[in-house]
Design a protein around this motif. Structure first.
Motif, PDB file in Angstrom:
ATOM      1  N   GLY A 185       0.809  -1.210   0.000  1.00 21.85           N
ATOM      2  CA  GLY A 185       0.000   0.000   0.000  1.00 21.85           C
ATOM      3  C   GLY A 185       0.839   1.254   0.000  1.00 21.85           C
ATOM      4  O   GLY A 185       1.998   1.246  -0.425  1.00 21.85           O
TER       5      GLY A 185
ATOM      6  N   GLY B 204      -1.836  -1.657   5.570  1.00 22.51           N
ATOM      7  CA  GLY B 204      -0.894  -2.335   4.692  1.00 22.51           C
ATOM      8  C   GLY B 204      -0.245  -3.545   5.331  1.00 22.51           C
ATOM      9  O   GLY B 204       0.482  -4.285   4.662  1.00 22.51           O
TER      10      GLY B 204
ATOM     11  N   GLY C  45      -6.016  -5.278   2.989  1.00 15.62           N
ATOM     12  CA  GLY C  45      -7.011  -5.163   1.931  1.00 15.62           C
ATOM     13  C   GLY C  45      -8.159  -6.145   2.026  1.00 15.62           C
ATOM     14  O   GLY C  45      -9.139  -6.022   1.290  1.00 15.62           O
TER      15      GLY C  45
END
Ligand SMILES: [Cu+2]
Length: 199
Positions: free
Chosen positions: A56, A100, A144
Motif C-alpha cells: 500500500g 498495509g 485489503g
C-alpha cells in the motif's frame, strides 16, 4: 360531509402505510453488516523487513512507528475503528483491513499482549492474552481483506461485553456491547436484584 370524512380517512391510511413502509425500510437498513476497520499507515519501504511485510501507500516509517510506540505505548494510526460499539442481537459484522500490514481481530477474555514480544514490551502489555498464543485459532486478516465477523447474539458475540484485539499490535482493540433483546431495563433490574440479594 360524509365524502370528506372518507377522503380524510383514505389520506390518513395512506400516511400510515407510508410510515409503516419507511419503518420497515429503516429496520432493513439496520440489519446491514456493521463494519469494523483495522487501520495502519505502514511505509512499504521501511517495513519491508517486518514479518508479513507491508503493502500500500502508508507514510509512517518503521523508525517513526517505533519512536511513537516508545513515547506513548501506542501508535495512533494503527487502530481499530470504532474502538467501542453497541450492536443489537442479529446484527452481522464485517472486518475490513484498510492498512498495509496483516492484523488480527481476535476475541479475548481480557486485553493483553499479542505474540510479538517486542511490541508487547513497547506497548506496555508484557503478558500475552492466552488467546493470542493459540495460533490454531487466530484468524489473520491480510491487508485489503474484508472478512465476515461475528454476528451479535451468537456464541462468538453474545449479549454483554466482548473484547477483540490484534495479536500483533495489542493496542488495536474494540469493545462490542450487544444489547439484550428484551426490554432495556431487564439487565439493570437483574443487576440491582442481584446487588440487593448480596445484602
Ligand atoms: Cu495489528
Amino acid at each position: 360531509m360524509k365524502q370528506k370524512l372518507t377522503v380524510r380517512t383514505v389520506v390518513g391510511a395512506a400516511f400510515a402505510l407510508v410510515a409503516l413502509l419507511s419503518l420497515t425500510a429503516g429496520a432493513g437498513a439496520v440489519q446491514g453488516d456493521k463494519k469494523i476497520r483495522l487501520l495502519d499507515d505502514c511505509d512499504p519501504v521501511t517495513f519491508s523487513g517486518v514479518p508479513g511485510g507491508c503493502i500500500g501507500n502508508g507514510h509512517t516509517t518503521f523508525a517513526e512507528f517505533i519512536e511513537e510506540l516508545e513515547e506513548t505505548q501506542d501508535v495512533h494510526k494503527w487502530r481499530n475503528q470504532p474502538s467501542q460499539m453497541h450492536l443489537n442481537v442479529g446484527r452481522p459484522t464485517l472486518i475490513e483491513n484498510r492498512g498495509g500490514e496483516v492484523h488480527t481481530f481476535t476475541p479475548v477474555a481480557a486485553f493483553g499482549g499479542g505474540f510479538v514480544p517486542d511490541l508487547n514490551a513497547l506497548s506496555g502489555n508484557p503478558v500475552p492474552a492466552p488467546e493470542c498464543l493459540n495460533f490454531g485459532s487466530i484468524t489473520f486478516i491480510p491487508a485489503g481483506a474484508v472478512e465476515e465477523g461475528p454476528t451479535a447474539g451468537t456464541g462468538e458475540l453474545p449479549v454483554g461485553l466482548s473484547r477483540f484485539q490484534c495479536c500483533i499490535h495489542p493496542w488495536m482493540r474494540t469493545v462490542i456491547e450487544v444489547a439484550s433483546p428484551g426490554p432495556q431495563a431487564s439487565s439493570s433490574k437483574a443487576n440491582s436484584a442481584e446487588h440487593h440479594a448480596h445484602h
